[in-house]
Structures are given as structure tokens and as C-alpha cells.
Design a protein around this motif. Structure first.
Motif, PDB file in Angstrom:
ATOM      1  N   GLN A 161      51.308 -80.928  67.383  1.00 49.59           N
ATOM      2  CA  GLN A 161      50.186 -80.088  67.799  1.00 49.59           C
ATOM      3  C   GLN A 161      48.895 -80.593  67.159  1.00 49.59           C
ATOM      4  OE1 GLN A 161      51.372 -76.079  66.756  1.00 49.59           O
ATOM      5  NE2 GLN A 161      52.261 -75.760  68.790  1.00 49.59           N
ATOM      6  N   ALA A 162      47.791 -80.226  67.772  1.00 48.64           N
ATOM      7  CA  ALA A 162      46.485 -80.588  67.221  1.00 48.64           C
ATOM      8  C   ALA A 162      46.381 -80.092  65.782  1.00 48.64           C
ATOM      9  CB  ALA A 162      45.376 -79.991  68.071  1.00 48.64           C
ATOM     10  N   PRO A 192      47.087 -93.576  78.798  1.00 47.50           N
ATOM     11  CA  PRO A 192      47.323 -93.812  80.228  1.00 47.50           C
ATOM     12  C   PRO A 192      46.025 -94.096  80.984  1.00 47.50           C
ATOM     13  CG  PRO A 192      48.593 -91.933  79.483  1.00 47.50           C
ATOM     14  CD  PRO A 192      47.696 -92.309  78.348  1.00 47.50           C
ATOM     15  N   GLY A 193      46.031 -95.177  81.755  1.00 46.74           N
ATOM     16  CA  GLY A 193      44.870 -95.530  82.548  1.00 46.74           C
ATOM     17  C   GLY A 193      43.734 -96.170  81.788  1.00 46.74           C
ATOM     18  N   LYS A 194      43.945 -96.421  80.498  1.00 50.21           N
ATOM     19  CA  LYS A 194      42.883 -97.016  79.679  1.00 50.21           C
ATOM     20  C   LYS A 194      43.335 -98.342  79.097  1.00 50.21           C
ATOM     21  CE  LYS A 194      40.591 -92.701  78.382  1.00 50.21           C
ATOM     22  NZ  LYS A 194      40.048 -91.903  77.243  1.00 50.21           N
ATOM     23  N   PRO A 253      44.071 -84.061  70.556  1.00 51.43           N
ATOM     24  CA  PRO A 253      44.679 -84.433  71.843  1.00 51.43           C
ATOM     25  C   PRO A 253      44.230 -85.809  72.325  1.00 51.43           C
ATOM     26  CG  PRO A 253      44.027 -82.135  71.883  1.00 51.43           C
ATOM     27  CD  PRO A 253      43.508 -82.701  70.584  1.00 51.43           C
ATOM     28  N   GLU A 254      43.010 -86.194  72.011  1.00 52.25           N
ATOM     29  CA  GLU A 254      42.520 -87.502  72.450  1.00 52.25           C
ATOM     30  C   GLU A 254      43.149 -88.663  71.688  1.00 52.25           C
ATOM     31  OE1 GLU A 254      40.685 -84.850  71.550  1.00 52.25           O
ATOM     32  OE2 GLU A 254      38.856 -85.451  70.464  1.00 52.25           O
ATOM     33  N   GLN A 268      55.279 -93.837  71.119  1.00 52.18           N
ATOM     34  CA  GLN A 268      54.468 -92.817  71.783  1.00 52.18           C
ATOM     35  C   GLN A 268      54.058 -91.725  70.802  1.00 52.18           C
ATOM     36  OE1 GLN A 268      53.463 -92.499  75.228  1.00 52.18           O
ATOM     37  NE2 GLN A 268      52.198 -90.866  74.342  1.00 52.18           N
ATOM     38  N   VAL A 269      52.777 -91.402  70.820  1.00 46.41           N
ATOM     39  CA  VAL A 269      52.247 -90.266  70.067  1.00 46.41           C
ATOM     40  C   VAL A 269      51.602 -89.316  71.074  1.00 46.41           C
ATOM     41  CG1 VAL A 269      50.532 -89.494  68.398  1.00 46.41           C
ATOM     42  CG2 VAL A 269      51.870 -91.557  67.951  1.00 46.41           C
ATOM     43  N   THR A 270      52.052 -88.078  71.084  1.00 48.66           N
ATOM     44  CA  THR A 270      51.507 -87.074  71.982  1.00 48.66           C
ATOM     45  C   THR A 270      51.038 -85.883  71.163  1.00 48.66           C
ATOM     46  OG1 THR A 270      53.032 -87.741  73.733  1.00 48.66           O
ATOM     47  CG2 THR A 270      51.925 -85.614  73.987  1.00 48.66           C
TER      48      THR A 270
END
Length: 124
Positions: free
Chosen positions: A13-14, A41-43, A88-89, A119-121
Motif C-alpha cells: 500500500q501507499a 506499463p506503456g513507458k 502508486p507512481e 514487479q512492484v505494485t
């Protein structure tokens, strides 16, 4: 040849913290400048942090400065990325990279070897 294996990613969590590890094998670890990069993603893949061969010099992307700390343990052939106050960013795949030079580099093309990523979410 250097093999790099990252670990320590996950879902948090943040505001939480995570510590990523990158275990190196193969040629002498101390001979390499080590970096962390990330790709959302996408970057494009972007620079996060770098540490010199001796560990005495570190540099960070402005977006993580004051929150992330890169370090290395030569005895364990491991480089770490301590990530605090996660946002989150910060969500991305994080990659460890090795550079066969004593000069620091902030660019993807400056590195010779890469890990497979972890992966880090960060949820809000």
C-alpha cells in the motif's frame, strides 16, 4: 559474464516500504558499477539509482530522492534498493543492471548486464 537475479518485489500500500535485492554471480562483483531501473506499463525504462564499485558514491532520480536508498554488500555479491514511502507512481517492474566501468551512468544503454526484473505494485 555476470548473472543478475532480482527479488523482493510485491504488492504493497501507499506509504509502505520494500527492499529489493539483486544477487550477482559470475565475474567479480566488485568490478561493476550497479544500477536500478524501472519500467511502468506503456513507458520507457528509466533510471532509478546507481552505486559506484566501492559503494562510496550514489546517485538517484529526482522522483525517488530522499525515499530510496541503494547499497551493496560485496561479501554477499548483492546490491539492494530500500524503498520507503512508496507511492502508486512507483509501480513498475524493477531491474538490476551491471556496468563494466568505474564511471556512473544514468542511461539504459550504459549497462552491460540485466536481470529479469521484479514487479512492484503500490496501491492507493
Amino acid at each position: 559474464q555476470v548473472q543478475l537475479v532480482e527479488s523482493g518485489g510485491g504488492l504493497v500500500q501507499a506509504g509502505d516500504s520494500l527492499r529489493l535485492s539483486c544477487a550477482a554471480s559470475g565475474r567479480t562483483f566488485i568490478g561493476y558499477t550497479m544500477g536500478w531501473f524501472r519500467q511502468a506499463p506503456g513507458k520507457e525504462r528509466e533510471f532509478v539509482a546507481v552505486i559506484s564499485r566501492s559503494g562510496g558514491t550514489t546517485r538517484y532520480a529526482d522522483s525517488v530522492k530522499g525515499r530510496f536508498t541503494i547499497s551493496r554488500d560485496t561479501a554477499k555479491n548483492t546490491v539492494y534498493l530500500q524503498m520507503n514511502s512508496l507511492k502508486p507512481e512507483d509501480t513498475a517492474v524493477y531491474y538490476c543492471a551491471a556496468r563494466n566501468s568505474h564511471f556512473l551512468s544514468f542511461e539504459v544503454k550504459g549497462y552491460d548486464y540485466w536481470g529479469q526484473g521484479t514487479q512492484v505494485t503500490v496501491s492507493s
